[in-house]
Scaffold this motif. Structure first.
Motif, PDB file in Angstrom:
ATOM      1  N   VAL A  47       0.833  -1.196   0.000  1.00 60.03           N
ATOM      2  CA  VAL A  47       0.000   0.000   0.000  1.00 60.03           C
ATOM      3  C   VAL A  47       0.870   1.250   0.000  1.00 60.03           C
ATOM      4  O   VAL A  47       0.640   2.196  -0.752  1.00 60.03           O
ATOM      5  CB  VAL A  47      -0.942  -0.026   1.224  1.00 60.03           C
ATOM      6  N   TYR A  48       1.906   1.210   0.813  1.00 60.10           N
ATOM      7  CA  TYR A  48       2.764   2.380   0.921  1.00 60.10           C
ATOM      8  C   TYR A  48       3.490   2.639  -0.401  1.00 60.10           C
ATOM      9  O   TYR A  48       3.621   3.782  -0.844  1.00 60.10           O
ATOM     10  CB  TYR A  48       3.762   2.181   2.062  1.00 60.10           C
ATOM     11  N   CYS A  49       3.950   1.573  -1.039  1.00 63.06           N
ATOM     12  CA  CYS A  49       4.638   1.747  -2.318  1.00 63.06           C
ATOM     13  C   CYS A  49       3.683   2.281  -3.375  1.00 63.06           C
ATOM     14  O   CYS A  49       4.073   3.090  -4.223  1.00 63.06           O
ATOM     15  CB  CYS A  49       5.254   0.441  -2.792  1.00 63.06           C
ATOM     16  N   GLY A  50       2.437   1.833  -3.300  1.00 64.50           N
ATOM     17  CA  GLY A  50       1.437   2.366  -4.215  1.00 64.50           C
ATOM     18  C   GLY A  50       1.283   3.858  -4.012  1.00 64.50           C
ATOM     19  O   GLY A  50       1.177   4.632  -4.963  1.00 64.50           O
ATOM     20  N   PHE A  51       1.329   4.239  -2.765  1.00 66.47           N
ATOM     21  CA  PHE A  51       1.189   5.654  -2.440  1.00 66.47           C
ATOM     22  C   PHE A  51       2.408   6.436  -2.946  1.00 66.47           C
ATOM     23  O   PHE A  51       2.274   7.493  -3.552  1.00 66.47           O
ATOM     24  CB  PHE A  51       1.054   5.811  -0.927  1.00 66.47           C
ATOM     25  N   ALA A  52       3.591   5.881  -2.689  1.00 71.64           N
ATOM     26  CA  ALA A  52       4.823   6.580  -3.069  1.00 71.64           C
ATOM     27  C   ALA A  52       5.072   6.487  -4.570  1.00 71.64           C
ATOM     28  O   ALA A  52       6.034   7.050  -5.067  1.00 71.64           O
ATOM     29  CB  ALA A  52       6.002   6.011  -2.286  1.00 71.64           C
ATOM     30  N   ARG A  53       4.242   5.757  -5.255  1.00 71.97           N
ATOM     31  CA  ARG A  53       4.356   5.572  -6.706  1.00 71.97           C
ATOM     32  C   ARG A  53       5.707   4.982  -7.081  1.00 71.97           C
ATOM     33  O   ARG A  53       6.392   5.449  -7.973  1.00 71.97           O
ATOM     34  CB  ARG A  53       4.190   6.900  -7.450  1.00 71.97           C
ATOM     35  N   ARG A  54       6.100   3.975  -6.346  1.00 72.40           N
ATOM     36  CA  ARG A  54       7.317   3.299  -6.772  1.00 72.40           C
ATOM     37  C   ARG A  54       7.092   1.805  -6.673  1.00 72.40           C
ATOM     38  O   ARG A  54       6.144   1.336  -6.021  1.00 72.40           O
ATOM     39  CB  ARG A  54       8.506   3.765  -5.943  1.00 72.40           C
ATOM     40  N   LEU A  99      -6.366   1.986  -6.862  1.00 71.96           N
ATOM     41  CA  LEU A  99      -6.976   2.564  -8.058  1.00 71.96           C
ATOM     42  C   LEU A  99      -6.121   3.676  -8.652  1.00 71.96           C
ATOM     43  O   LEU A  99      -6.449   4.229  -9.691  1.00 71.96           O
ATOM     44  CB  LEU A  99      -8.347   3.147  -7.705  1.00 71.96           C
ATOM     45  N   GLY A 100      -5.037   4.031  -7.953  1.00 74.94           N
ATOM     46  CA  GLY A 100      -4.161   5.084  -8.446  1.00 74.94           C
ATOM     47  C   GLY A 100      -4.728   6.479  -8.245  1.00 74.94           C
ATOM     48  O   GLY A 100      -4.305   7.439  -8.871  1.00 74.94           O
ATOM     49  N   ARG A 101      -5.706   6.588  -7.327  1.00 78.37           N
ATOM     50  CA  ARG A 101      -6.314   7.897  -7.101  1.00 78.37           C
ATOM     51  C   ARG A 101      -5.669   8.640  -5.952  1.00 78.37           C
ATOM     52  O   ARG A 101      -5.829   9.832  -5.799  1.00 78.37           O
ATOM     53  CB  ARG A 101      -7.771   7.692  -6.696  1.00 78.37           C
ATOM     54  N   PHE A 102      -5.055   7.838  -5.085  1.00 75.22           N
ATOM     55  CA  PHE A 102      -4.490   8.437  -3.883  1.00 75.22           C
ATOM     56  C   PHE A 102      -3.014   8.082  -3.872  1.00 75.22           C
ATOM     57  O   PHE A 102      -2.640   6.919  -3.733  1.00 75.22           O
ATOM     58  CB  PHE A 102      -5.223   7.864  -2.658  1.00 75.22           C
ATOM     59  N   HIS A 103      -2.173   9.081  -4.089  1.00 75.49           N
ATOM     60  CA  HIS A 103      -0.728   8.848  -4.022  1.00 75.49           C
ATOM     61  C   HIS A 103      -0.056  10.157  -3.677  1.00 75.49           C
ATOM     62  O   HIS A 103      -0.750  11.133  -3.349  1.00 75.49           O
ATOM     63  CB  HIS A 103      -0.219   8.273  -5.349  1.00 75.49           C
ATOM     64  N   VAL A 104       1.288  10.162  -3.757  1.00 76.99           N
ATOM     65  CA  VAL A 104       2.014  11.352  -3.297  1.00 76.99           C
ATOM     66  C   VAL A 104       1.475  12.646  -3.870  1.00 76.99           C
ATOM     67  O   VAL A 104       1.352  13.638  -3.170  1.00 76.99           O
ATOM     68  CB  VAL A 104       3.502  11.295  -3.700  1.00 76.99           C
ATOM     69  N   ASP A 105       1.151  12.611  -5.150  1.00 75.12           N
ATOM     70  CA  ASP A 105       0.770  13.873  -5.783  1.00 75.12           C
ATOM     71  C   ASP A 105      -0.734  14.057  -5.882  1.00 75.12           C
ATOM     72  O   ASP A 105      -1.201  15.024  -6.446  1.00 75.12           O
ATOM     73  CB  ASP A 105       1.355  13.951  -7.205  1.00 75.12           C
ATOM     74  N   ALA A 106      -1.463  13.110  -5.405  1.00 77.93           N
ATOM     75  CA  ALA A 106      -2.906  13.260  -5.513  1.00 77.93           C
ATOM     76  C   ALA A 106      -3.569  12.796  -4.234  1.00 77.93           C
ATOM     77  O   ALA A 106      -3.306  11.719  -3.735  1.00 77.93           O
ATOM     78  CB  ALA A 106      -3.433  12.442  -6.684  1.00 77.93           C
TER      79      ALA A 106
END
Ligand code: SF4
Ligand code: SF4
Lengths: 430, 293
Positions: free
Chosen positions: A164-171, A397-404
């Motif tokens: 989950v965290y990596c999904g958030f950090a987009r890496r 879903l790629g809606r919630f990450h570092v930049d969003a």
């Protein structure tokens, strides 16, 4: 930099879980109310001792330990999804395996809480924790259980939070770590349920439990009940979020459940044959469950309900047509959930202890305090699960990450206007 | 909200410092909270003195003595019960309650006398523990008192997750009431229903307290722990008989040192028809039933 990312993850997650529609808040409020009621009931129990439960010397374990046993099965069932998802790279299931692991984490939280509320001296819980306490390892199966449950919890928790965290950090996630832990979690899931079965199985004083069929049967029934809950969750996700879960994935899981249920019924039948045909004194416990003994029939209706529910579910899931129809599919899931809940909960504990070792029959049925405490623990589990999903789903879903940050209006991409506000039915349709 | 950030930081540091200190002291004192048997001698003495003072204060009784007398070398206690004599009067049950400070409300009995049908023989399935006729013994019945069998291969000690219960060198299976977490796994494991749980705060009037206490035996128990028969460890380690042996009006109960070839138990075992409850479970009890006549 790292720390900042972390802080943003936490702040962002906090914002995500505190934003939601009325339905979400209603659900959370409902769970919190149950938690509060459970906490109050537990406070009574701390004061007056376990005498506020219906447990007594002849039936010294009851509702709490029954729920614990059932939930160990739910936790173990995560592997049903993990095995095909990771090892066979079967596409449609892979994307939802993470929910299985979230479910496992929540179920273990509930398991540990159920053990905790059952012990007479919670203030001495640390006696189990070396180096301060003494864990009677390897002699006591309860010591084994404490060990494997906590390990299983850590493994699943690490995998899930890392993904989950990596999904958030987009890496990209750490493949080595995730793969090792996932491969480890498969045998561990089997082991938590096996050890829990051995906990009962090893007691020669209780012939109903002292049957080697117990561990395999535990596993078989777990592979029904865990996915049953998950199938509900997946459908809800599909309905209330734009998460796409393919029908084939759901049908595949249902098919696996049908095989597991067949095995479960078969093993159960084998044990029942042995008991009735050999017709020894040990038969008494099985008879207490299905027929009642000496005017005590408390368990009989539940026992038969479990049989009917399990058989119905098996039929619904083995026939492709009813498996693919969502009405019958959900009926089957509910039947399995209830059937296994009876069978692996009270249906296991009570006949094991009744009649007691000197032949006394004590009719146990849980008190309101026990039910309130148990409901509170279930609410804690559902709360943990809900909050984790609330964070994990938008990330996946790629809606919630570092930049969003989906909770903050301006950042939302214009292509998806007010996705949160769209009524559920429409959202599912898109 | 307001104020100098450095101030706030130092305040936070202070709070954190206190918290760490508290946790550390907590942990330290928990390390000291070991089982009595693990403590060095002088510390065990101190703990014992503290427990004794606490019990005196709690019951307002100056005559309380708390012993931790150890097993004597060359002694393994054994018990023999004559089924042909027992009349089912339950005097042993009540003598035991008195001697061992069992809770009066709720009631805890370490001995359970089972009434059996002579036609069926020893048959636990049809046994009745709650028989209540005006006179005993009744025609056609016989009685089997059951208490802890002091198993040599004890399932109860094996399963305890925190080693709060163990077998002493003289064969007595004991519970450390300060270490037991109350999980009741041992109760599920005991084949003889010999272990009892304090479901509520034990009710024991000060006037009924037996002040002659042993730390592993009859000292008053707290709520939430398991207790059981200890062959009256506070008496037998001083060379006295268990209370139930003395209370039995027909002399059905025999007690002694299994290692002493001249003891009464040894005589019984060697010369009478002896049986063991649930022998097939291989618990190897040191409690034997026999037919004296
Ligand atoms: S009779 Fe029960 S309590 Fe006593 S030693 Fe045997 S198993 Fe343990
Ligand atoms: S109840 Fe106490 S003595 Fe019995 S197994 Fe649990 S911790 Fe050990």
């Amino acid at each position: 930099m790292r720390f900042h990312l972390f802080a943003r993850f936490f702040v962002g997650s906090a914002r995500v879980v505190t934003r939601g529609n009325a339905l979400y808040w209603g659900w959370v409020a409902f769970l919190l109310a149950l938690v509060a009621s459970g906490a109050l009931a537990y406070a009574d129990q701390l004061q007056a001792g376990l005498s506020v439960t219906a447990m007594r010397d002849p039936v010294s374990w009851g509702f709490y330990i029954g729920n614990f046993t059932f939930l160990v099965g739910v936790a173990a069932a995560a592997v049903v999804l993990v095995i095909p998802a990771y090892i066979y790279k079967w596409g449609p299931i892979r994307e939802i395996a993470i929910f299985g692991e979230l479910l496992a984490v929540s179920a273990i939280v509930m398991c540990l809480l159920f053990v905790f509320v059952d012990i007479g001296r919670p203030d001495r819980f640390w006696h189990l924790l070396p180096p301060f306490g003494i864990l009677n390892f390897p002699s006591s199966l309860l010591a084994w259980d404490v060990l494997v449950l906590n390990l299983y919890f850590v493994v699943n928790f690490v995998v899930v939070t890392h993904l989950v965290y990596c999904g958030f950090a987009r890496r990209d996630y750490n493949h080595k770590l995730v793969w090792t832990l996932v491969l480890l979690s498969v045998p561990m899931a089997v082991s938590i349920h096996t050890v829990t079965a051995f906990l009962y199985n090893g007691l020669a004083a209780r012939p109903y439990w002292n049957a080697s069929i117990l561990a395999p049967q535990f596993l078989a029934s777990a592979f029904c009940s865990g996915p049953a809950i998950l199938l509900f969750v997946l459908q809800l996700l599909r309905r209330f979020t734009s998460f796409r879960i393919r029908n084939e994935a759901i049908w595949k899981i249902a098919e696996l459940m049908a095989y597991a249920m067949f095995l479960n019924l078969f093993l159960h039948g084998a044990e029942i044959f042995k008991e009735y045909y050999s017709d020894t004194h040990h038969l008494l416990h099985t008879r207490y469950l299905y027929e009642g003994v000496g005017g005590h029939h408390a368990l009989q209706p539940y026992a038969w309900a479990a049989v009917v529910l399990n058989v119905t579910a098996f039929i619904l899931f083995i026939i492709p047509r009813t498996r693919r129809n969502f009405v019958t599919l959900n009926l089957g899931c509910a039947a399995i959930y209830l059937g296994v809940y009876i069978e692996k909960g009270m249906g296991l504990i009570l006949p094991g202890l009744t009649p007691d070792t000197l032949g006394e029959i004590y009719s146990y049925s849980p008190t309101l305090t026990e039910i309130r405490v148990a409901a509170g623990i279930f609410a804690v589990g559902f709360l943990v699960f809900t909050l984790m999903l609330k964070v994990a789903v938008p990330i996946a879903l790629g809606r919630f990450h570092v930049d969003a940050d989906p909770a903050r209006e301006p950042v939302r991409p214009p292509s998806e206007p007010e996705a949160e506000a769209v009524p559920p039915a429409t959202a599912a349709g898109t | 909200m307001s104020g100098d950030p450095t101030d706030r930081r130092s305040f936070l540091r202070q709070v954190a410092g206190t918290a760490v200190g508290a946790v550390a002291t907590g942990l330290l004192s928990s390390c000291v909270g070991e089982r009595l048997r693990d403590l060095p001698w002088d510390e065990a003495r101190r703990r014992l003195a503290r427990l004794e003072a606490e019990t005196r204060a709690r019951f307002g009784r100056e005559d309380v003595t708390l012993s931790a007398q150890e097993a004597q070398p060359g002694v393994v206690f054994g018990y023999a019960l004559d089924l042909s004599r027992c009349i089912g009067c339950r005097r042993c049950v009540y003598a035991c309650v008195k001697e061992n400070n069992q809770s009066r409300t709720p009631q805890i009995h370490w001995i359970k006398v089972l009434q059996m049908d002579k036609r069926r023989g020893i048959d636990l399935v049809h046994a009745d523990a709650y028989y209540n006729p005006a006179f005993v013994p009744e025609d056609g019945r016989f009685y089997v008192p059951v208490q802890c069998q002091q198993c040599d291969n004890a399932p109860c000690t094996k399963v305890c997750p925190v080693r709060a219960t163990w077998q002493e060198p003289d064969g007595i299976v004991v519970v450390d009431y300060d270490w037991c977490i109350g999980c009741r796994y041992c109760m599920a494991a005991c084949p003889y229903g010999a272990r009892h749980f304090n479901w509520a705060e034990p009710g024991l009037p000060a006037g009924e307290l037996n002040p002659n206490l042993h730390v592993l035996g009859n000292r008053p128990r707290p709520m939430g722990v398991v207790e059981k028969c200890t062959f009256c460890i506070q008496r037998t380690r001083q060379g006295r008989y268990p209370a139930c042996v003395e209370a039995c009006p027909v002399g059905a109960r025999k007690f002694g040192n299994l290692l002493d070839p001249d003891s009464e138990v040894r005589y019984v075992i060697e010369h009478k028809r002896v049986l063991i409850l649930k022998e097939e479970l291989n618990t190897m009890p040191k409690f034997f039933y026999f037919y004296g006549t």
